[in-house]
Scaffold this motif. Structure first.
Motif, mmCIF file in Angstrom:
data_model
loop_
_atom_site.group_PDB
_atom_site.id
_atom_site.type_symbol
_atom_site.label_atom_id
_atom_site.label_comp_id
_atom_site.label_asym_id
_atom_site.label_seq_id
_atom_site.Cartn_x
_atom_site.Cartn_y
_atom_site.Cartn_z
ATOM 1 N N ASP A 179 -3.361 4.285 -1.674
ATOM 2 C CA ASP A 179 -4.684 4.283 -1.475
ATOM 3 C C ASP A 179 -5.413 5.755 -1.249
ATOM 4 N N PHE A 180 -4.695 6.873 -1.353
ATOM 5 C CA PHE A 180 -5.379 8.306 -0.907
ATOM 6 C C PHE A 180 -4.392 9.223 -1.863
ATOM 7 N N ALA A 181 -5.243 10.079 -2.068
ATOM 8 C CA ALA A 181 -4.721 11.472 -3.029
ATOM 9 C C ALA A 181 -4.157 12.466 -2.128
ATOM 10 N N ARG A 216 0.704 -1.437 0.039
ATOM 11 C CA ARG A 216 0.002 -0.042 0.025
ATOM 12 C C ARG A 216 0.860 1.399 -0.044
ATOM 13 N N ARG A 238 -0.018 11.196 -5.290
ATOM 14 C CA ARG A 238 -0.562 10.300 -4.240
ATOM 15 C C ARG A 238 -0.444 11.212 -2.981
ATOM 16 N N ALA A 239 -0.887 10.687 -1.968
ATOM 17 C CA ALA A 239 -0.825 11.388 -0.507
ATOM 18 C C ALA A 239 0.516 11.120 -0.207
ATOM 19 N N LEU A 272 -5.891 4.403 9.895
ATOM 20 C CA LEU A 272 -6.205 5.183 8.654
ATOM 21 C C LEU A 272 -7.359 4.239 7.760
ATOM 22 N N ASP A 296 -6.251 14.326 0.484
ATOM 23 C CA ASP A 296 -6.755 13.570 1.681
ATOM 24 C C ASP A 296 -5.671 13.886 2.871
ATOM 25 N N GLU A 297 -4.607 14.368 2.623
ATOM 26 C CA GLU A 297 -3.332 14.549 3.442
ATOM 27 C C GLU A 297 -3.724 15.139 4.982
ATOM 28 N N ARG A 304 -9.187 2.108 4.943
ATOM 29 C CA ARG A 304 -8.828 1.447 3.798
ATOM 30 C C ARG A 304 -9.611 1.920 2.538
ATOM 31 N N ARG A 337 -6.595 15.651 6.057
ATOM 32 C CA ARG A 337 -7.740 15.044 6.693
ATOM 33 C C ARG A 337 -6.919 13.630 7.541
ATOM 34 N N LEU A 338 -6.382 12.943 6.764
ATOM 35 C CA LEU A 338 -5.830 11.780 7.306
ATOM 36 C C LEU A 338 -4.886 12.002 8.534
#
Length: 480
Positions: free
Chosen positions: A418-420, A400, A452-453, A478, A423-424, A480, A426-427
């Motif tokens: 898995d993330f863009a 991942r 990607r993130a 985090l 999204d950083e 999925r 928020r994650l």
């Protein structure tokens, strides 16, 4: 009755009486020339000693609010405008506009670190573990520095203590292969002041400065606050991409991290090093080499500094923030000889000189060999932390993630497939709620990109044994 200013001071204290009378004078309750109550009458009214009132009056007299004459009551001074508002210790904006420098600084994203706030697992880059600091050796060196016999306690040389510059001269030759004279070294308050001096000495706004993309945000801020025109140069796995450099026209500086690009971790190849120096020569520009964590190489031999192949066009910056502690604020510049005097003069204007006792203590550690023994120990310990982090990421995240910059330094960048990028934040907020500190890489880019993130993970501030627990909890936290 004398009222205290905004209710913050009790009228029964000298401070409260002083503030109350000053406010009444400033707002016109007592006009210029008006007589004030006698100290005896005011003491009786307020139920305090006459000494307390006299103390308040003495302060008003010393500040020019009140005049006294022999045998007469105190009167309000004639040069106090009735419309003048009493200054408040807690309120009020500056009446004059800020400088252009301050305005630019205020418009930048805030990079002032905040307390961890109960985070059990904080992967913030730049922090080091408190237990790593060599307390006993530093205390011994500081004690010796404090008790050393001196003819007087006075201002030191702006370039730094001669003992430390000579010690650094030897250390740089042994550790980084740099041959220089002690006179070419200037001791500064961390690499941040080194960058600030480079900006002030070498850039006239709106002069052009080449910076890496992404880069150390506080380096970008130094030149942006000055009013320089910044040109971001893209970086990849091999550092700054010299094939995409702008035309060499009008540039004053290029600011780079060639031994371990921050934050991506790339090492500038020999070919790119030659290309960068050729570009600087064509632009008649200087190159600032920030060797912020050059002591930490794990899988390969130490990378030679760009300074060695810079044809006298490279300014080298070193620091002890990653080997000892960022709290010490000790760093150094190695300068081409022609630049020494201008830098010394500007350093003196900035702060006279860096703290003398700390300089003497560091010189003692280097001269005794204790500093280099400590660096070797830290290299081993941080290699263990790095291994613990990489093994845990492989176990709990597997395919991942992609991890870059693992061969050196005290941090890595982790890309999450898995993330863009959007999204950083928020994650990061989700992780913080779970007691984990992770830090978005987007904050280090000046230009928006589709990617990607990614997060910068520092691993030097935690014991190796708890790092896997933090990674395991992150994997559970985090989505999925």
């Amino acid at each position: 009755m004398v009222q205290s200013e905004q209710g913050k001071y009790r009228a029964g204290t000298a401070r409260g009486i002083y503030l109350g009378l000053r406010e009444q004078i400033a707002t016109g309750v007592y006009a210029p020339g008006d007589r004030l109550p006698s100290t005896r009458a005011l003491a009786e009214e307020l139920g305090v000693s006459r000494t307390t009132v006299t103390t308040a009056f003495d302060q008003l007299i010393s500040e020019g609010y009140v005049l006294v004459r022999q045998g007469a009551k105190a009167v309000v001074a004639g040069n106090i405008a009735s419309s003048e508002a009493a200054p408040s210790p807690t309120t009020g904006a500056p009446s004059r506009p800020l400088s252009a420098y301050a305005v630019r600084a205020m418009e930048m994203p805030v990079h002032i670190p905040v307390a961890a706030g109960g985070l059990k697992y904080d992967f913030r880059y730049g922090d080091v573990a408190p237990d790593d600091f060599p307390r006993l050796a530093w205390r011994k060196a500081m004690t010796a520095a404090i008790f050393a016999r001196r003819e007087r306690l006075g201002y030191g040389h702006p370039a730094g203590s001669l003992a430390l510059r000579q010690a650094l001269q030897g250390y740089l030759w042994r550790a980084r292969g740099i041959r220089c004279e002690a006179d070419q070294i200037i001791v500064v308050n961390g690499s941040q002041q080194a960058l600030d001096l480079c900006a002030r000495v070498l850039v006239d706004p709106p002069g052009k400065v080449l910076i890496e993309e992404p880069c150390y945000a506080m380096a970008r801020n130094v030149f942006a606050a000055l009013g320089a025109e910044l040109t971001p140069a893209p970086c990849d796995a091999d550092g700054i991409d010299t094939g995409r450099l702008p035309a060499p026209h009008g540039y004053s500086l290029a600011v780079v991290t060639p031994s371990h690009q921050f934050p991506l971790g790339g090492v500038l190849s020999a070919g790119r090093r030659r290309a960068l120096i050729e570009w600087a020569e064509a632009a008649n520009a200087l190159v600032v080499e920030d060797d912020y964590d050059g002591e930490y190489r794990y899988d390969v031999r130490p990378i030679p500094p760009l300074y060695l192949s810079g044809h006298g066009r490279v300014i080298y910056i070193g620091t002890v923030s990653k080997t000892l502690s960022p709290t010490l604020r000790l760093g150094y510049l190695v300068l081409p000889e022609a630049l020494v005097e201008p830098f010394v003069r500007c350093k003196q204007i900035a702060d006279r000189h860096s703290a003398t006792f700390e300089q003497d203590a560091l010189a003692s550690l280097i001269e005794s060999g204790a500093y280099e023994r400590h660096v070797r120990k830290m290299r081993r310990m941080n290699a263990e932390r790095r291994t613990a982090f990489l093994d845990a990421m492989a176990e709990y995240f597997g395919a991942r993630v992609e991890i870059v910059g693992t061969s050196a330094g005290l941090h890595v960048v982790v890309w999450f497939s898995d993330f863009a990028a959007q999204d950083e934040e928020r994650l990061a907020a989700t992780a913080r709620e779970a007691g984990i500190g992770i830090y978005p890489i987007s904050r280090l880019f000046s230009l928006a990109t589709e990617r990607r993130a990614g997060f910068v993970f520092g691993y030097a501030s935690m014991p190796a044994r708890i790092i896997p627990d933090g990674v395991r909890l992150l994997a559970k936290t985090l989505p999925r």
